[in-house]
Design a protein around this motif. Structure first.
Motif, mmCIF file in Angstrom:
data_model
loop_
_atom_site.group_PDB
_atom_site.id
_atom_site.type_symbol
_atom_site.label_atom_id
_atom_site.label_comp_id
_atom_site.label_asym_id
_atom_site.label_seq_id
_atom_site.Cartn_x
_atom_site.Cartn_y
_atom_site.Cartn_z
ATOM 1 N N PHE A 193 0.886 -1.174 0.000
ATOM 2 C CA PHE A 193 0.000 0.000 0.000
ATOM 3 C C PHE A 193 0.910 1.206 0.000
ATOM 4 C CE2 PHE A 193 -2.800 3.290 1.167
ATOM 5 C CZ PHE A 193 -4.102 2.850 0.972
ATOM 6 N N SER A 194 0.838 2.006 -1.064
ATOM 7 C CA SER A 194 1.768 3.122 -1.195
ATOM 8 C C SER A 194 1.035 4.407 -1.552
ATOM 9 C CB SER A 194 2.812 2.817 -2.278
ATOM 10 O OG SER A 194 3.718 3.889 -2.404
ATOM 11 N N SER A 195 1.492 5.473 -0.924
ATOM 12 C CA SER A 195 1.057 6.815 -1.297
ATOM 13 C C SER A 195 2.308 7.539 -1.783
ATOM 14 C CB SER A 195 0.427 7.529 -0.103
ATOM 15 O OG SER A 195 0.022 8.830 -0.485
ATOM 16 N N PRO A 196 2.673 7.290 -3.047
ATOM 17 C CA PRO A 196 3.921 7.877 -3.548
ATOM 18 C C PRO A 196 3.805 9.390 -3.685
ATOM 19 C CG PRO A 196 2.718 6.828 -5.334
ATOM 20 C CD PRO A 196 1.963 6.525 -4.062
ATOM 21 N N PRO A 197 4.935 10.077 -3.769
ATOM 22 C CA PRO A 197 4.863 11.528 -4.010
ATOM 23 C C PRO A 197 4.036 11.791 -5.261
ATOM 24 C CG PRO A 197 7.129 10.836 -3.620
ATOM 25 C CD PRO A 197 6.303 9.590 -3.732
ATOM 26 N N TYR A 198 3.203 12.810 -5.208
ATOM 27 C CA TYR A 198 2.369 13.130 -6.362
ATOM 28 C C TYR A 198 3.217 13.775 -7.447
ATOM 29 C CZ TYR A 198 -1.335 12.507 -2.903
ATOM 30 O OH TYR A 198 -2.149 12.015 -1.935
ATOM 31 N N LYS A 199 2.777 13.608 -8.664
ATOM 32 C CA LYS A 199 3.478 14.147 -9.821
ATOM 33 C C LYS A 199 3.172 15.646 -9.904
ATOM 34 C CE LYS A 199 3.142 13.777 -14.763
ATOM 35 N NZ LYS A 199 2.539 15.063 -14.829
ATOM 36 N N LEU A 200 3.961 16.453 -9.221
ATOM 37 C CA LEU A 200 3.703 17.891 -9.139
ATOM 38 C C LEU A 200 4.453 18.632 -10.240
ATOM 39 C CD1 LEU A 200 3.961 18.272 -5.271
ATOM 40 C CD2 LEU A 200 1.908 18.028 -6.653
ATOM 41 N N GLU A 201 3.817 18.800 -11.369
ATOM 42 C CA GLU A 201 4.419 19.506 -12.503
ATOM 43 C C GLU A 201 4.653 20.966 -12.145
ATOM 44 O OE1 GLU A 201 5.451 18.259 -15.317
ATOM 45 O OE2 GLU A 201 4.546 16.282 -15.217
ATOM 46 N N GLU B 75 9.147 -3.929 -9.219
ATOM 47 C CA GLU B 75 9.691 -4.467 -7.975
ATOM 48 C C GLU B 75 8.577 -4.923 -7.038
ATOM 49 O OE1 GLU B 75 13.059 -5.014 -6.601
ATOM 50 O OE2 GLU B 75 13.003 -5.250 -8.775
ATOM 51 N N TRP B 76 7.525 -4.134 -6.940
ATOM 52 C CA TRP B 76 6.413 -4.510 -6.076
ATOM 53 C C TRP B 76 5.774 -5.814 -6.546
ATOM 54 C CZ3 TRP B 76 4.392 1.157 -6.248
ATOM 55 C CH2 TRP B 76 5.095 1.928 -5.298
ATOM 56 N N LYS B 77 5.646 -5.962 -7.852
ATOM 57 C CA LYS B 77 5.057 -7.194 -8.378
ATOM 58 C C LYS B 77 5.949 -8.386 -8.039
ATOM 59 C CE LYS B 77 2.732 -9.109 -12.352
ATOM 60 N NZ LYS B 77 2.410 -8.977 -13.768
ATOM 61 N N ARG B 78 7.245 -8.200 -8.094
ATOM 62 C CA ARG B 78 8.202 -9.272 -7.783
ATOM 63 C C ARG B 78 8.035 -9.757 -6.341
ATOM 64 N NH1 ARG B 78 12.569 -9.414 -4.856
ATOM 65 N NH2 ARG B 78 12.781 -7.164 -4.630
ATOM 66 N N ILE B 79 7.827 -8.839 -5.402
ATOM 67 C CA ILE B 79 7.772 -9.233 -3.983
ATOM 68 C C ILE B 79 6.384 -9.693 -3.544
ATOM 69 C CG2 ILE B 79 9.735 -7.777 -3.357
ATOM 70 C CD1 ILE B 79 7.753 -5.760 -2.159
ATOM 71 N N LEU B 80 5.363 -9.475 -4.368
ATOM 72 C CA LEU B 80 4.003 -9.902 -4.001
ATOM 73 C C LEU B 80 3.828 -11.411 -4.156
ATOM 74 C CD1 LEU B 80 1.733 -7.163 -5.635
ATOM 75 C CD2 LEU B 80 2.031 -7.610 -3.176
ATOM 76 N N VAL B 81 3.058 -12.012 -3.235
ATOM 77 C CA VAL B 81 2.646 -13.402 -3.397
ATOM 78 C C VAL B 81 1.725 -13.477 -4.613
ATOM 79 C CG1 VAL B 81 2.879 -13.952 -0.941
ATOM 80 C CG2 VAL B 81 0.683 -13.131 -1.813
ATOM 81 N N ASP B 82 1.438 -14.695 -5.069
ATOM 82 C CA ASP B 82 0.660 -14.857 -6.300
ATOM 83 C C ASP B 82 -0.715 -14.198 -6.249
ATOM 84 O OD1 ASP B 82 2.724 -16.173 -7.540
ATOM 85 O OD2 ASP B 82 1.960 -18.173 -7.050
ATOM 86 N N ASP B 83 -1.373 -14.214 -5.067
ATOM 87 C CA ASP B 83 -2.688 -13.569 -4.964
ATOM 88 C C ASP B 83 -2.592 -12.242 -4.206
ATOM 89 O OD1 ASP B 83 -2.282 -14.590 -2.417
ATOM 90 O OD2 ASP B 83 -4.290 -15.462 -2.226
ATOM 91 N N GLY B 84 -1.405 -11.614 -4.261
ATOM 92 C CA GLY B 84 -1.164 -10.362 -3.553
ATOM 93 C C GLY B 84 -1.782 -9.150 -4.233
ATOM 94 N N SER B 85 -1.811 -8.050 -3.481
ATOM 95 C CA SER B 85 -2.418 -6.803 -3.957
ATOM 96 C C SER B 85 -1.453 -5.640 -3.838
ATOM 97 C CB SER B 85 -3.656 -6.453 -3.120
ATOM 98 O OG SER B 85 -4.690 -7.380 -3.316
ATOM 99 N N LEU B 86 -1.629 -4.694 -4.737
ATOM 100 C CA LEU B 86 -0.934 -3.411 -4.701
ATOM 101 C C LEU B 86 -2.004 -2.338 -4.728
ATOM 102 C CD1 LEU B 86 1.410 -1.340 -5.107
ATOM 103 C CD2 LEU B 86 1.217 -1.808 -7.552
ATOM 104 N N VAL B 87 -1.965 -1.426 -3.758
ATOM 105 C CA VAL B 87 -2.913 -0.308 -3.730
ATOM 106 C C VAL B 87 -2.105 0.976 -3.776
ATOM 107 C CG1 VAL B 87 -4.739 0.879 -2.450
ATOM 108 C CG2 VAL B 87 -4.604 -1.633 -2.405
#
Length: 178
Positions: free
Chosen positions: A49-57, A81-93
């Protein structure tokens, strides 16, 4: 260690990974996303679960925010990279805020570009688009506060991706009666 996080935690430097706490339900790491992913084994995480820095143009920040295509590529590299570390039924938010086009009351389409890049390039599956409502969000744009040609956006996008079309989920705890 007893400390107040807000007073002692500042911007982390690349290469440093600190375990903030660990419970039977998981571990919280304090690190740059790249550094944290680098110490985690393949298929070892259920949820990122990530809240990355926003793309502030047009607005540079102390942390050296990326803009344009560089931002999208940076996020795609993180997504890989996140996909690599996720289990097969894992989630990215991903929690993504709205961004204005510099000098214009027009909204940036970076969220849509990122969504499509994660689906097309990384082969993530879009589980759901959700909205996080923050009704007390302060206005941050002159288009809202001075010129009054736009309303204050009080929500932010949450994009839920899975490695498969059926990532693990149990919504029973958040269901409301009909």
């Amino acid at each position: 260690v007893d400390f107040k996080a807000q007073e002692t935690l500042t911007h982390i430097r690349p290469g440093i990974v600190i375990k903030v706490y660990e419970t039977p339900n998981g571990t919280a790491l304090w690190a740059t996303a790249e550094s944290a992913a680098g110490v985690l084994a393949d298929g070892s995480i259920n949820l990122v679960f990530s809240s990355p820095p926003y793309k502030l143009e047009g607005r540079s920040k102390k942390y050296g925010n990326l803009t344009g295509a560089e931002y999208i590529q940076w996020m795609v590299n993180l997504g890989r990279e996140w996909k690599r570390i996720l289990v097969d039924d894992g989630s990215l938010v991903l929690n993504l805020g709205d961004v204005w086009v510099p000098g214009s009351p027009e909204m940036s389409c970076y969220q849509e570009r990122l969504l499509l890049a994660f689906i097309d390039e990384l082969k993530f599956h879009l589980a759901q688009k959700l909205r996080w409502e923050n009704s007390s969000k302060l206005p941050g744009s002159p288009w809202v506060t001075k010129q009054r040609v736009r309303v204050n956006p009080s929500d932010e996008a949450l994009l839920w991706f899975g490695k498969t079309s059926r990532p693990y989920a149990n919504a029973r705890a958040v269901l409301r009666p009909h």
